[in-house]
Each structure stands twice: as structure tokens, then as C-alpha cells.
Scaffold this active site. Structure first.
Site, PDB file in Angstrom:
ATOM      1  N   GLN B 199       0.774  -1.299  -0.058  1.00 19.09           N
ATOM      2  CA  GLN B 199       0.112  -0.049  -0.003  1.00 19.09           C
ATOM      3  C   GLN B 199       1.087   0.965   0.080  1.00 19.09           C
ATOM      4  O   GLN B 199       1.294   1.781   1.192  1.00 19.09           O
ATOM      5  CB  GLN B 199      -1.019   0.006   1.129  1.00 19.09           C
ATOM      6  CG  GLN B 199      -1.920  -1.113   1.192  1.00 19.09           C
ATOM      7  CD  GLN B 199      -2.736  -1.425   0.064  1.00 19.09           C
ATOM      8  OE1 GLN B 199      -3.479  -0.434   0.244  1.00 19.09           O
ATOM      9  NE2 GLN B 199      -2.775  -2.378  -0.470  1.00 19.09           N
ATOM     10  N   GLY B 240     -11.995   2.714   3.496  1.00 15.88           N
ATOM     11  CA  GLY B 240     -10.977   2.038   2.840  1.00 15.88           C
ATOM     12  C   GLY B 240      -9.869   2.648   2.106  1.00 15.88           C
ATOM     13  O   GLY B 240     -10.157   3.727   1.711  1.00 15.88           O
ATOM     14  N   HIS B 241      -8.977   1.931   1.623  1.00 14.32           N
ATOM     15  CA  HIS B 241      -7.987   2.634   0.541  1.00 14.32           C
ATOM     16  C   HIS B 241      -8.643   3.283  -0.593  1.00 14.32           C
ATOM     17  O   HIS B 241      -9.414   2.699  -1.198  1.00 14.32           O
ATOM     18  CB  HIS B 241      -6.858   1.660   0.355  1.00 14.32           C
ATOM     19  CG  HIS B 241      -7.172   0.327  -0.159  1.00 14.32           C
ATOM     20  ND1 HIS B 241      -6.244  -0.550  -0.444  1.00 14.32           N
ATOM     21  CD2 HIS B 241      -8.393  -0.168  -0.429  1.00 14.32           C
ATOM     22  CE1 HIS B 241      -6.944  -1.510  -0.982  1.00 14.32           C
ATOM     23  NE2 HIS B 241      -8.166  -1.456  -0.937  1.00 14.32           N
ATOM     24  N   ASN B 242      -7.968   4.316  -0.948  1.00  2.00           N
ATOM     25  CA  ASN B 242      -8.382   5.180  -1.995  1.00  2.00           C
ATOM     26  C   ASN B 242      -9.770   5.763  -2.274  1.00  2.00           C
ATOM     27  O   ASN B 242     -10.352   5.905  -3.339  1.00  2.00           O
ATOM     28  CB  ASN B 242      -8.273   4.256  -3.359  1.00  2.00           C
ATOM     29  CG  ASN B 242      -6.704   3.702  -3.617  1.00  2.00           C
ATOM     30  OD1 ASN B 242      -6.244   2.838  -3.206  1.00  2.00           O
ATOM     31  ND2 ASN B 242      -5.836   4.952  -3.986  1.00  2.00           N
ATOM     32  N   SER B 260     -11.900   2.329  -2.784  1.00  2.00           N
ATOM     33  CA  SER B 260     -12.107   3.192  -4.004  1.00  2.00           C
ATOM     34  C   SER B 260     -13.544   3.382  -4.411  1.00  2.00           C
ATOM     35  O   SER B 260     -13.797   4.089  -5.576  1.00  2.00           O
ATOM     36  CB  SER B 260     -11.512   2.142  -5.349  1.00  2.00           C
ATOM     37  OG  SER B 260     -10.343   1.790  -5.013  1.00  2.00           O
TER      38      SER B 260
END
Lengths: 339, 339, 339
Positions: B199, B240-242, B260
Site C-alpha cells: 500500500q 477503505g483505501h483510495n 475506491s
């Protein structure tokens, strides 16, 4: 250090329970009915496990009178075997030493007070005007802000945060990562931007409450957020500002109670359930897991929402029909709901 | 130290509001309309509480012009009484002293920089190449890893973690236990075992954002996770990521936004709501509590999922029928949904 | 310090992959297919992004053989481009230095043992009889209680709590704020008050598990709570006491698993999903986001509950009909469900 060991005689006598069978049998720990060995104590409370009794190797089994009829090994007879087991098994619980005194690394504001019998662990900070009462345990890494009280005999296991104006009663237990007294989520929109509404209240936690790991209880906006006595909160629960929770209510993990909701006494709120803000739930209400309470509940009883689990293919078909439900009902002559 | 006190005259003048009644009335705190005393300021915003006005003992009440007609005590007139109350009540908010300087116990990497006007509390660690700007407050027990920026005037209340590559704008507030910049949940299955996907991105948080207690915002996989300005996140939220969250959006406690997803500006996401990954929600969308967004939303408006709460016996009957819904619909001649 | 840079030739050789095009192309980082520049490596795994390939400026793209047909720039060919990308991109991951040794501020019980090759960060406390094995990293602010083991090569990023009797295998990663080994939520009601059931078990975490930020795993009541090897838990998850999770199972953020549930191997549990206690889920079960598992699942496959998202007006109408569902079904002659 050898573990403590007790004979059946000693246990029956200490807890005022009746002995069945050989009182000289000695145990030094506990086990499940299925797997306990000859030196372990087990219990039988749920009738569904009665079939395991004949094969159990447990040295002592705590059970109801009925279940002991014809039982040829050692039993301790209790009206409520689970509660009796809870009391007895506490004898075998390793209790880490938490000696009175303040760890050299702790940082305590001069205006704070700490009773000489309290334990303050490493890397603890305690802010202005806060008070830690007799016998309290403040575990490592805990942060106590301004104007807080930790009542006598309370225990903050480790890494707890009391932000400001949090008053804990006696014998309160708080598990790691819990955050009490953070500013509630009070916002006003003004000219297209959020404006914070100051959160001037505090948090009041009654005697004998227990608060789980990483659970959050926000401080009130004007008045306090309140937990009455003996409230039990599991892990990862969110309690919004100005919520009031009645005595003896228990809430399971991941539940969320929005601001200004009032929950009665002796309620059981299931895991991941939600309670919308500004409503009231009366005493003795059970809400099942992952249900959402969107209006006040005025009658004791059990309440639920949601749909059953299905294989995904079936679920997709049925869920799609949910979108047509009003139309379908009209077609078969159902009464309209909102018009 | 006596609390600050203000006359109605002083308050009206300071906030540019109109005085109604006796300007000499003095208040030193706030209360609810129902319970405020003569030395407290209250507000009336929601018409449903108008009935409480006649009995209120509040020294000053902030209210709309209409509500003041015939009111014989002291009022301060505002177009938006709630926002005006928010601004006035900030005068009564106890603000703990957070003097400039670095606590002796703090551990700061030689390559990090801390502005001389910043406050660094006890047991804080700051990693390589991180920067704390003017007037920022880093509360006790906070861990800042590598390559982070805490913008001017931001406040990390206590026990916050910025893991790596987290850049906070100005005046950002982060409540205790929040974790920003942990590695996102990126996994590839390879030969029957999970393989971590590195990440490499960071987290970017815009000016004036506020992030609740124990909320988590993962760092991006390749690009960054982004909160635009004035985003408000309550407690125990997972981002969450992004994920990208648009300016002025507010998300209530226990919500989860998967990787995302892109959420627009001025959205309101209810408590315990969920947003599935890799979808888009346009501006000005309201998602009600515990609803699940499983596909993109392209029209502003209010959206919901779930079923109403019922007594458990009724719920069981109806929920069981949900499994038959497609079959029932076919029987009455409903159009098929997927075949 | 300049970032590491690698030629396509070097990468293909190091990872045993086939080169397509110019092996001298050099990259020093990664990017998305859409935005990567000439010095970055990207990947194409999902066919839906194939259209981006022609315009991509990426120096190197990891892709399948098929996708490389006619591609005129540099590619690295892999059967599983996502996994290959994961392995290659690890070369570009900044790894903070975590030198062997114990920070001067750490507080370690004399009966604990720490391998000389382990890293113990600032403000860490380690309790009686706990053991930190070779190469383990204990990040800042972590609290390890009594009788815990951190296996070789494991990493507790920062501010983790292992309360008591937590045994981690090798190469376990735990993100900030996670709490393992807190007392499970075991209560008996006795004479109108809650009685705590002592939680005498521990937590066992297998090799290569990863546990997300602010996730909680309670210790067992009598036996242990168990994660087998290579289990992956995202953030803010609640795992109750005595849960057993099979190897290679992954659980997304905000899920909750109640006490004594058993989850099989290679399961995927979606975000905010719930699993009720005392049930079993077999291997290779997928539970979609925010679904609730209320009884055992004995067949592999995908399972769901809940209703689709709708605009609030439509949802209100349909949801109201859900309350009439059993009555509607009876009217059209559906078979009764429970009587």
C-alpha cells in the site's frame, strides 16, 4: 507457582452449595463438559449438553438437582449452575498484580488527585482537576483529561481515554481502546460549511458498569451522556451524545446508539443493532442482532428487522421483488400504506 | 476561577444579533430550554419545543424573530438560532491549556520538524521526515509515523495514530483512537495463500475536517485516500483505501466505506450505513441509517434499504415470506426479474 | 536518497517472468494504468481496464500474455498480473527502519523475555512472563500484558494491546489500535444484577495472520479464541470469545462474529456482515456485505441477506408492505410458514 486447588467439599462450603458424591475430589482449573479432565471443574446448564455428562471426565460438575439424579461422580448442586460456575471459576482467574503506587513515567497534573491505594501504570497521563479514587487501577498508556473522576475500585485495563468531564462510579471496568468523553457529533450548517456545536456536557457512568474494547461514549452537548448502574457494553459500540442507558441493560458488540436516544432498564440490544437518535425504548426490550430501531418502543418484548440469509441466487430474485412489493400488494387488493 | 459571564447586550453586540428585552441579563453557561436556569442561555430552533418557552427559566433564549413576538423575557434574535447558539456557547467551552512546547517525554526523530508554537504532549512519538506546523496540538500518547504532515492549527486530541504518509490540512481535528494511514486491505490469492499488495499511497485530509474517535482511514494502494475540505466523520467509521470523499460531506458513526468508492460533496451518510467499493455517489445524496449502497448513485436525493422493525413474532412470519417473494410474485403474474 | 530503480530486464529476471519489449526501460515507482508515467510500473489484470492500455504512459505494464499481443511498449508477462504486481511493487515500498534493540523508555517486566534481534519502540510496556521472539517489531505505545507471545518476525505496528494470554505465531502483522485478549462478554444474570463470567482462556493467532486497525479479538471463556494460519482481518472487526476462524479466511471491515461461532477455511466475509454466536460456517463460504448469518451454513457458496437500496419514497412504501407480507401471502394462497 502451583495453581490454587480446591476440593469439592471446600467449594460447596465456600459458595453455600450442596455437594453430591465424593467431597475429596480436588480441582485446579476449569474446562468444558466435553473436554475437562479429572482435575478440572465443568458445568451443565443448557439441557442440550446433558448427553455429554455420561462421558465427561470432569472432576467436578456444577449442575441442577435434577441432572444429578443417578449421577455417580462428584457434582455441586446449584439452582443456577452457570452463575455458580461463574463465581467458582473466579477462584482460578489469574489476576495480574497491580500494586498501589504511581509508575515513575506517569505524568500527573499538579491539580489532579490520586489516592495512595490506586495503581497508576506506565505512560499514563492525568489532566487538571481529575481524581482517581481508592483502589482504582489505571492501566498502561491510559490518558485521562480534565475534570474526570475514576471511582473507587474501578479499573481502566490499558490504553483507555477519558477525554474530559467523565465521571465513573465505583467498580467500573473499561477495556483497552475505549474512548469516553470525546466531543459529540454536533454540527450546524452555516453558509455552506459545517459549524461545530460545542459539547459542554460530560459523561456519567454508574457503579458496576463495564465498557468494552474500542467502544466510544461521547460527552453530552449541554447535559450529560448517562449510563446508569450495572450497564454492560461490549466492544466497538458507539454511544452518541446525550444518550441515557438504564440500569442493567446489556448491549452486544458493534451496536450503535445515536444521540439523545433513551434506552430503558434491563434491555438487551443485539450485536450490530442500531438505535436512531431522539427516541425512547422502554424497560425490558430485546432487540435482535443487526436490527434498526427507528421509532420509540413502548412495550417490553423482542423486536427485529432485516431479512433471512439465503443463497445469493435466491436472494437476488427475492430482493428484486422487494422493489415491487407495493405494486404487487396493490394488484392483489392490499390496503395502501401511505396514500 | 469564576466562569466567564456575559450580558445579553454584550452577546448581541459580539455576534451581530438583535437584542429583545432586558440587555442587562447576565449568563455564565448554557442549558436546555426545559432546564436552563436564570444564569443560563438556551435556544429555541425546533418548533416542536415552542411550548416549553413559556415555562423556561432561561436567562436568555436565542430564537427566531417570530418566536419572540410577545415573549416578555430576554431573547437574542437570530435567523438560525441553532447556529447562533453554537457560536455563542463556544464562549463557555472550557478549553484545556495546551501551551507551546514539547513535553520532555516525547520522542521526535531528528529528521522531523516541529514548529515552535506547536504543543507536543507526553508520550508522543514522531517519525522520520514528519512535520508539525504552527499552533498544532499533538495530544498525549499520539504516534506519528514517517512522512506525515500535521497542518497549522490542527489538533490530535490524544492517542491518535498517523501511520505513514498522512498529510493533514489546517484546523483538522482528530479524536482519540483514530488510525489514519494504516495499510489498506489489499490481498491477492496466490497458490492458496494470501499475498499482501503493498500500500504505497498515503492519506490526504483537507482543511477543517474532523475525524471521530476510533475511526480508521486506510492509506491508498497506489494513489492516495482523500478527504476534501470540511468533511466530518463521526466515531468508529471505516474508510477503505483510495476512497475519495467530497467537501462538506458528513458521515455518522459506524458507517463503512469500502475501497475506491467515491462520495460526492454535501452528502449525508447515516449511522452504520455501508458503501460497497468501486462505486460513485454524486453530490447531495442522503443515505439513511444502516442502508447499504451497492451501486452508483447518480441523482441527488435520499436513499434507503432495510426493513421496518417489528415485534419478533410478526417479523419471523414476514421474514419467512421474504424467501418466497419471487414465487409469490410469479403466482400473481408479476414480471420476472432476472429470467 | 534517490528511490530504487529497476530495469524491465532486472524485474523479469528477479521474479521469473517473461519480458516483452525493451528490457532497458527503467522504473522507480508504480502507478495506475491510467496515470502512471514513463518511470512507473502499472498492471492490467481486470479486462474492464484493457481499453486504457493504448493510452497508458506507464514505462512497464504487467499483463497477461493475451493482452500483450500487439502491445508495442514494454510489458512483463504474468499468469496472474495482480499477484505479480504485488510482488514487484514491494520493491518500491518504503520500509521504516526498525533497528534491533529496546527503546530507553520501554518498561519490561523482569520475567518477560525479548530476543536481542527484536525492536521495541518508545512507550511500550511488556508484562510478566511474556516473550518477544526473534526479529519481532513492537511499535510505539504498544501494551503487552501477561503471558503473551509475539512470534518471530511478527510486527505490531503501533499502539496495539495484547491484554493477556495472547499467543501470536510467526510473521503476524497487527495494525494500530487492535485489542487482542480482552475479557469476552460473558455475563450471567443473578438476582437482578449482571455477574461476570471469568474469561480464563486466551487467544491463539496462527502464522501469517494480519489483523486490522482497531479490530478486537476477545480471549476465550474456558478454551481459546483461535485464528488459524493466514487469516486476514480488516479494520474495526469484532471477534467474540471462543470463535474459531479457519486458515486463509478473510473478513472485511466492520464485520462482527459473535461468541463461539466457527468459521471454516477459505471463507470471505463481507464488510459489516454479522455472524451470530454458536453456529458453524463450512469452508469456502462467501457472505456478502452487511448480511447476517443466523444459522449454520453447511454448503460452500455465496450467501446474502438484506434489501436493495431505493429512493426513500419508494422504499417507505415497499418497506411498509413488508409488514403485511405474511397476510398478503395468505390471501393469495401461499403456504403458511410457522403455523
Amino acid at each position: 507457582m502451583a495453581p490454587a486447588a480446591y476440593t469439592a467439599d471446600e467449594l460447596a462450603q465456600r459458595f453455600g452449595l450442596r455437594l453430591h458424591g465424593d467431597g475429596a475430589v480436588r480441582v485446579d482449573g476449569v474446562g468444558t463438559l466435553a473436554r475437562a479432565g479429572a482435575s478440572q471443574l465443568a458445568f451443565l446448564a443448557n439441557p442440550k449438553y446433558r448427553g455429554q455428562l455420561a462421558q465427561s471426565q470432569a472432576g467436578i460438575v456444577v449442575m441442577r438437582e435434577d441432572d444429578a439424579n443417578g449421577y455417580e461422580r462428584t457434582a455441586i448442586i446449584a439452582r443456577d449452575p452457570y452463575a455458580a460456575f461463574a463465581r467458582i471459576s473466579a477462584l482460578f482467574e489469574p489476576r495480574p498484580a497491580r500494586d498501589a503506587g504511581v509508575h515513575a513515567s506517569a505524568v500527573i497534573d499538579p491539580s489532579a488527585s490520586v489516592d495512595a491505594s490506586a495503581h497508576i501504570g506506565p505512560f499514563v497521563s492525568i489532566g487538571a482537576r481529575s481524581r482517581v479514587e481508592a483502589g482504582a487501577v489505571i492501566g498502561a498508556g491510559t490518558v485521562i483529561g480534565e475534570d474526570c473522576v475514576v471511582g473507587a475500585g474501578s479499573e481502566l485495563i490499558a490504553r483507555v481515554t477519558l477525554v474530559a468531564r467523565v465521571r465513573l462510579g465505583q467498580r467500573v471496568v473499561i477495556h483497552p481502546g475505549a474512548v469516553l468523553g470525546a466531543a459529540g457529533f454536533g454540527l450546524a450548517m452555516e453558509a455552506g460549511r459545517w459549524l461545530n456545536v460545542p459539547q459542554l456536557g460530560g459523561v456519567v457512568v454508574g457503579d458496576d458498569c463495564e465498557i468494552g474494547a474500542n467502544t466510544c461514549i461521547d460527552r453530552g452537548a449541554i447535559e450529560d451522556t448517562v449510563l446508569e448502574e450495572d450497564v454492560r457494553l461490549d466492544n466497538l459500540i458507539q454511544i452518541g451524545h446525550n444518550v441515557v442507558i438504564g440500569a442493567h441493560t446489556a448491549i452486544a458488540g458493534c451496536a450503535a446508539v445515536a444521540g439523545s436516544a433513551r434506552i430503558g432498564r434491563y434491555c438487551l440490544i443485539g450485536g450490530a443493532a442500531g438505535v436512531v437518535g431522539h427516541l425512547e425504548i422502554c424497560d425490558k426490550v430485546v432487540v435482535t442482532a443487526m436490527s434498526l430501531v427507528t421509532s420509540s418502543i413502548r412495550e417490553p418484548g423482542e423486536y427485529s428487522s432485516g431479512t433471512p440469509l439465503m443463497d445469493n441466487r435466491s436472494w437476488r430474485k427475492n430482493a428484486a421483488r422487494f422493489k415491487q412489493l407495493d405494486a404487487l400488494a396493490r394488484r392483489i387488493g392490499g390496503r395502501g400504506t401511505s396514500d
